[in-house]
Design a protein around this motif. Structure first.
Motif, PDB file in Angstrom:
ATOM      1  N   HIS A  28       0.811  -1.218   0.000  1.00 25.93           N
ATOM      2  CA  HIS A  28       0.000   0.000   0.000  1.00 25.93           C
ATOM      3  C   HIS A  28       0.844   1.268   0.000  1.00 25.93           C
ATOM      4  CE1 HIS A  28      -1.821  -3.036   2.869  1.00 25.93           C
ATOM      5  NE2 HIS A  28      -2.720  -3.030   1.898  1.00 25.93           N
ATOM      6  N   PRO A  29       0.299   2.365  -0.532  1.00 22.34           N
ATOM      7  CA  PRO A  29       0.881   3.661  -0.217  1.00 22.34           C
ATOM      8  C   PRO A  29       0.932   3.825   1.307  1.00 22.34           C
ATOM      9  CG  PRO A  29      -0.799   3.879  -1.920  1.00 22.34           C
ATOM     10  CD  PRO A  29      -0.892   2.461  -1.405  1.00 22.34           C
ATOM     11  N   ASP A  30       2.007   4.372   1.801  1.00 26.40           N
ATOM     12  CA  ASP A  30       2.332   4.611   3.221  1.00 26.40           C
ATOM     13  C   ASP A  30       3.138   3.487   3.841  1.00 26.40           C
ATOM     14  OD1 ASP A  30       0.789   2.981   5.489  1.00 26.40           O
ATOM     15  OD2 ASP A  30      -0.748   3.429   4.009  1.00 26.40           O
ATOM     16  N   ASP A  31       3.162   2.270   3.261  1.00 23.46           N
ATOM     17  CA  ASP A  31       3.870   1.155   3.897  1.00 23.46           C
ATOM     18  C   ASP A  31       5.360   1.448   4.070  1.00 23.46           C
ATOM     19  OD1 ASP A  31       1.579  -0.334   4.146  1.00 23.46           O
ATOM     20  OD2 ASP A  31       2.034  -1.740   2.532  1.00 23.46           O
ATOM     21  N   LEU A  32       5.993   2.003   3.069  1.00 21.44           N
ATOM     22  CA  LEU A  32       7.421   2.301   3.180  1.00 21.44           C
ATOM     23  C   LEU A  32       7.688   3.425   4.165  1.00 21.44           C
ATOM     24  CD1 LEU A  32       8.362   2.037  -0.579  1.00 21.44           C
ATOM     25  CD2 LEU A  32       9.315   0.623   1.259  1.00 21.44           C
ATOM     26  N   GLU A  33       6.739   4.331   4.284  1.00 21.98           N
ATOM     27  CA  GLU A  33       6.958   5.511   5.121  1.00 21.98           C
ATOM     28  C   GLU A  33       6.926   5.192   6.612  1.00 21.98           C
ATOM     29  OE1 GLU A  33       6.914   6.364   1.391  1.00 21.98           O
ATOM     30  OE2 GLU A  33       4.944   5.723   2.144  1.00 21.98           O
ATOM     31  N   PHE A  34       6.351   4.067   6.981  1.00 25.62           N
ATOM     32  CA  PHE A  34       6.332   3.677   8.384  1.00 25.62           C
ATOM     33  C   PHE A  34       7.640   2.968   8.757  1.00 25.62           C
ATOM     34  CE2 PHE A  34       1.838   4.616   8.055  1.00 25.62           C
ATOM     35  CZ  PHE A  34       1.542   5.127   9.310  1.00 25.62           C
ATOM     36  N   GLY A  35       8.773   3.572   8.381  1.00 25.89           N
ATOM     37  CA  GLY A  35      10.049   3.077   8.858  1.00 25.89           C
ATOM     38  C   GLY A  35      11.182   3.034   7.861  1.00 25.89           C
ATOM     39  N   ALA A  36      10.904   2.790   6.573  1.00 29.63           N
ATOM     40  CA  ALA A  36      11.983   2.573   5.608  1.00 29.63           C
ATOM     41  C   ALA A  36      12.318   3.791   4.765  1.00 29.63           C
ATOM     42  CB  ALA A  36      11.633   1.407   4.686  1.00 29.63           C
ATOM     43  N   ALA A  37      11.460   4.812   4.749  1.00 31.47           N
ATOM     44  CA  ALA A  37      11.669   5.940   3.839  1.00 31.47           C
ATOM     45  C   ALA A  37      12.962   6.694   4.139  1.00 31.47           C
ATOM     46  CB  ALA A  37      10.478   6.890   3.887  1.00 31.47           C
ATOM     47  N   GLY A  72      -7.215   7.870  -6.243  1.00 33.58           N
ATOM     48  CA  GLY A  72      -6.436   8.973  -6.784  1.00 33.58           C
ATOM     49  C   GLY A  72      -5.765   9.795  -5.701  1.00 33.58           C
ATOM     50  N   LEU A  73      -6.464   9.979  -4.598  1.00 30.06           N
ATOM     51  CA  LEU A  73      -5.901  10.748  -3.490  1.00 30.06           C
ATOM     52  C   LEU A  73      -4.675  10.060  -2.915  1.00 30.06           C
ATOM     53  CD1 LEU A  73      -6.098  13.076  -1.443  1.00 30.06           C
ATOM     54  CD2 LEU A  73      -7.693  11.667  -0.128  1.00 30.06           C
ATOM     55  N   ARG A  74      -4.773   8.774  -2.691  1.00 28.65           N
ATOM     56  CA  ARG A  74      -3.660   8.059  -2.083  1.00 28.65           C
ATOM     57  C   ARG A  74      -2.489   7.896  -3.056  1.00 28.65           C
ATOM     58  NH1 ARG A  74      -4.223   3.460   1.917  1.00 28.65           N
ATOM     59  NH2 ARG A  74      -2.348   4.563   2.569  1.00 28.65           N
ATOM     60  N   GLU A  75      -2.786   7.744  -4.322  1.00 35.40           N
ATOM     61  CA  GLU A  75      -1.704   7.699  -5.300  1.00 35.40           C
ATOM     62  C   GLU A  75      -0.948   9.026  -5.324  1.00 35.40           C
ATOM     63  OE1 GLU A  75      -3.211   6.532  -9.097  1.00 35.40           O
ATOM     64  OE2 GLU A  75      -3.473   4.413  -8.508  1.00 35.40           O
ATOM     65  N   ALA A  76      -1.683  10.130  -5.296  1.00 33.85           N
ATOM     66  CA  ALA A  76      -1.034  11.444  -5.309  1.00 33.85           C
ATOM     67  C   ALA A  76      -0.190  11.658  -4.060  1.00 33.85           C
ATOM     68  CB  ALA A  76      -2.091  12.547  -5.428  1.00 33.85           C
ATOM     69  N   GLU A  77      -0.695  11.235  -2.911  1.00 34.09           N
ATOM     70  CA  GLU A  77       0.088  11.378  -1.682  1.00 34.09           C
ATOM     71  C   GLU A  77       1.353  10.526  -1.742  1.00 34.09           C
ATOM     72  OE1 GLU A  77      -3.032  12.783   1.770  1.00 34.09           O
ATOM     73  OE2 GLU A  77      -2.501  10.656   1.695  1.00 34.09           O
ATOM     74  N   GLN A  78       1.247   9.345  -2.339  1.00 37.00           N
ATOM     75  CA  GLN A  78       2.435   8.494  -2.421  1.00 37.00           C
ATOM     76  C   GLN A  78       3.481   9.075  -3.361  1.00 37.00           C
ATOM     77  OE1 GLN A  78       3.341   5.403  -0.669  1.00 37.00           O
ATOM     78  NE2 GLN A  78       5.141   6.439  -1.489  1.00 37.00           N
ATOM     79  N   VAL A  79       3.056   9.623  -4.468  1.00 33.53           N
ATOM     80  CA  VAL A  79       4.002  10.237  -5.401  1.00 33.53           C
ATOM     81  C   VAL A  79       4.737  11.389  -4.725  1.00 33.53           C
ATOM     82  CG1 VAL A  79       4.170  11.590  -7.531  1.00 33.53           C
ATOM     83  CG2 VAL A  79       2.789   9.505  -7.478  1.00 33.53           C
ATOM     84  N   GLU A  80       4.022  12.214  -3.971  1.00 34.50           N
ATOM     85  CA  GLU A  80       4.673  13.319  -3.263  1.00 34.50           C
ATOM     86  C   GLU A  80       5.579  12.802  -2.160  1.00 34.50           C
ATOM     87  OE1 GLU A  80       5.842  17.004  -1.664  1.00 34.50           O
ATOM     88  OE2 GLU A  80       5.247  16.296  -3.662  1.00 34.50           O
ATOM     89  N   LEU A 203       6.453  10.554   5.600  1.00 37.08           N
ATOM     90  CA  LEU A 203       5.262   9.993   6.232  1.00 37.08           C
ATOM     91  C   LEU A 203       4.170  11.054   6.385  1.00 37.08           C
ATOM     92  CD1 LEU A 203       3.675   7.780   7.640  1.00 37.08           C
ATOM     93  CD2 LEU A 203       5.014   8.189   9.717  1.00 37.08           C
ATOM     94  N   GLU A 204       4.559  12.259   6.747  1.00 37.11           N
ATOM     95  CA  GLU A 204       3.576  13.337   6.916  1.00 37.11           C
ATOM     96  C   GLU A 204       2.869  13.685   5.616  1.00 37.11           C
ATOM     97  OE1 GLU A 204       5.568  15.764  10.694  1.00 37.11           O
ATOM     98  OE2 GLU A 204       6.068  16.349   8.625  1.00 37.11           O
ATOM     99  N   ALA A 205       3.472  13.343   4.485  1.00 38.87           N
ATOM    100  CA  ALA A 205       2.832  13.621   3.198  1.00 38.87           C
ATOM    101  C   ALA A 205       1.554  12.812   3.001  1.00 38.87           C
ATOM    102  CB  ALA A 205       3.805  13.336   2.049  1.00 38.87           C
ATOM    103  N   HIS A 206       1.360  11.764   3.783  1.00 45.25           N
ATOM    104  CA  HIS A 206       0.132  10.968   3.712  1.00 45.25           C
ATOM    105  C   HIS A 206      -0.938  11.601   4.612  1.00 45.25           C
ATOM    106  CE1 HIS A 206       1.850   7.672   1.337  1.00 45.25           C
ATOM    107  NE2 HIS A 206       2.960   7.901   2.014  1.00 45.25           N
ATOM    108  N   GLU A 207      -1.163  12.859   4.400  1.00 45.47           N
ATOM    109  CA  GLU A 207      -2.012  13.650   5.303  1.00 45.47           C
ATOM    110  C   GLU A 207      -3.452  13.155   5.330  1.00 45.47           C
ATOM    111  OE1 GLU A 207      -3.224  18.366   5.979  1.00 45.47           O
ATOM    112  OE2 GLU A 207      -1.905  17.768   4.344  1.00 45.47           O
ATOM    113  N   ALA A 208      -4.039  12.927   4.168  1.00 43.99           N
ATOM    114  CA  ALA A 208      -5.433  12.501   4.123  1.00 43.99           C
ATOM    115  C   ALA A 208      -5.607  11.114   4.735  1.00 43.99           C
ATOM    116  CB  ALA A 208      -5.936  12.512   2.679  1.00 43.99           C
ATOM    117  N   TYR A 209      -4.643  10.231   4.487  1.00 43.03           N
ATOM    118  CA  TYR A 209      -4.732   8.890   5.048  1.00 43.03           C
ATOM    119  C   TYR A 209      -4.654   8.927   6.569  1.00 43.03           C
ATOM    120  CZ  TYR A 209      -3.472   4.107   6.268  1.00 43.03           C
ATOM    121  OH  TYR A 209      -3.439   2.868   6.848  1.00 43.03           O
TER     122      TYR A 209
END
Length: 252
Positions: A28-37, A72-80, A203-209
């Protein structure tokens, strides 16, 4: 009375960094951001090429938002989020969020990504049953991690998924290792002290999630510091990201 002696966790060895290309495959989008980013930010800062492959678009991840709007929202957050840590390419494989199953179809999709991007290192998420305590892992994480491990081998065999070998695509047997981030059985790590804040911003870029989860007072930096500081102590640094390393070679 026998004294209560707690055995300290074993030291972590540094991961190998003598490579140029990595592919990160997660559910999922956000999975990498919870530790690996933060580790990704370190590697892109070294001039390495890192590509993200999201097996789903996380469209089932926000309860109050219909999946077609959420996608679309989560894809955009992941790209950013990826851009913040120096990743320019994010592939969305389009499989359904929340109901992934380990098996041939999942291996096929991931093998295609491996053949296309031709990485030396493949990074995925923890696919053990838990995160090391009582908190159970999520089914999509487990399915994707297991399938990624197999797909890294599948990609090198021209007789597995041969229908993919068109328009110049060739088998790719160059994956040296698969690294599972955040595994409770991790024995390796990478120093993320200098890039920790980039990981927080990612990780903060996943604001909506995050808002959709209802975590009103949740602090991304505080959350990431907990695991990163513990791994750092085991590596001998301030912060670190831990990985379980799976060599792909015979006799490794």
């Amino acid at each position: 009375m026998t004294p209560d002696v707690t055995t300290p966790p074993a030291p972590l060895a540094p991961v190998a960094e003598d490579w140029d290309r990595a592919l990160c495959v997660v559910a999922h989008p956000d999975d990498l951001e919870f530790g690996a980013a933060a580790a990704v930010a370190r590697w892109t800062g070294q001039g390495k090429q890192v590509v993200y492959a999201m097996v789903t678009s996380g469209e089932a991840g926000i309860d109050g938002l219909h999946p077609e709007q959420c996608r679309g929202l989560r894809e955009a957050e992941q790209v950013e989020s990826a851009r913040i840590v120096g990743v320019d390419v994010v592939d969305f494989l389009g499989l359904p969020d929340g109901i992934l199953e380990y098996g041939v179809a999942l291996r096929r999709a991931i093998a295609a990504a491996v053949r296309h991007h031709r990485p030396e290192i493949v990074v995925t998420n923890n696919f053990r049953d838990t995160w090391g305590g009582r908190n159970l892992n999520q089914a999509d994480h487990i399915a994707v991690g297991r399938a990624t491990l197999d797909a890294a081998r599948d990609a090198g065999n021209r007789w597995v998924f041969p229908e993919q070998l068109t328009d110049g695509m060739e088998p790719w047997g160059g994956v040296r290792e698969v690294w599972a981030a955040g595994s409770p059985q991790a024995a390796h790590a990478v120093d993320t002290t200098a890039t920790f804040q980039a990981g927080v911003a990612s990780l903060e870029a996943h604001e909506a999630y995050i808002a959709g989860l209802g975590w009103e007072d949740w602090d991304a930096g505080e959350f990431l510091e907990g695991a990163s500081r513990g791994a750092g102590q085991r590596l001998g640094t301030t912060f670190a990201a831990a990985f379980e390393v799976f060599p792909m070679g015979w006799g490794s």
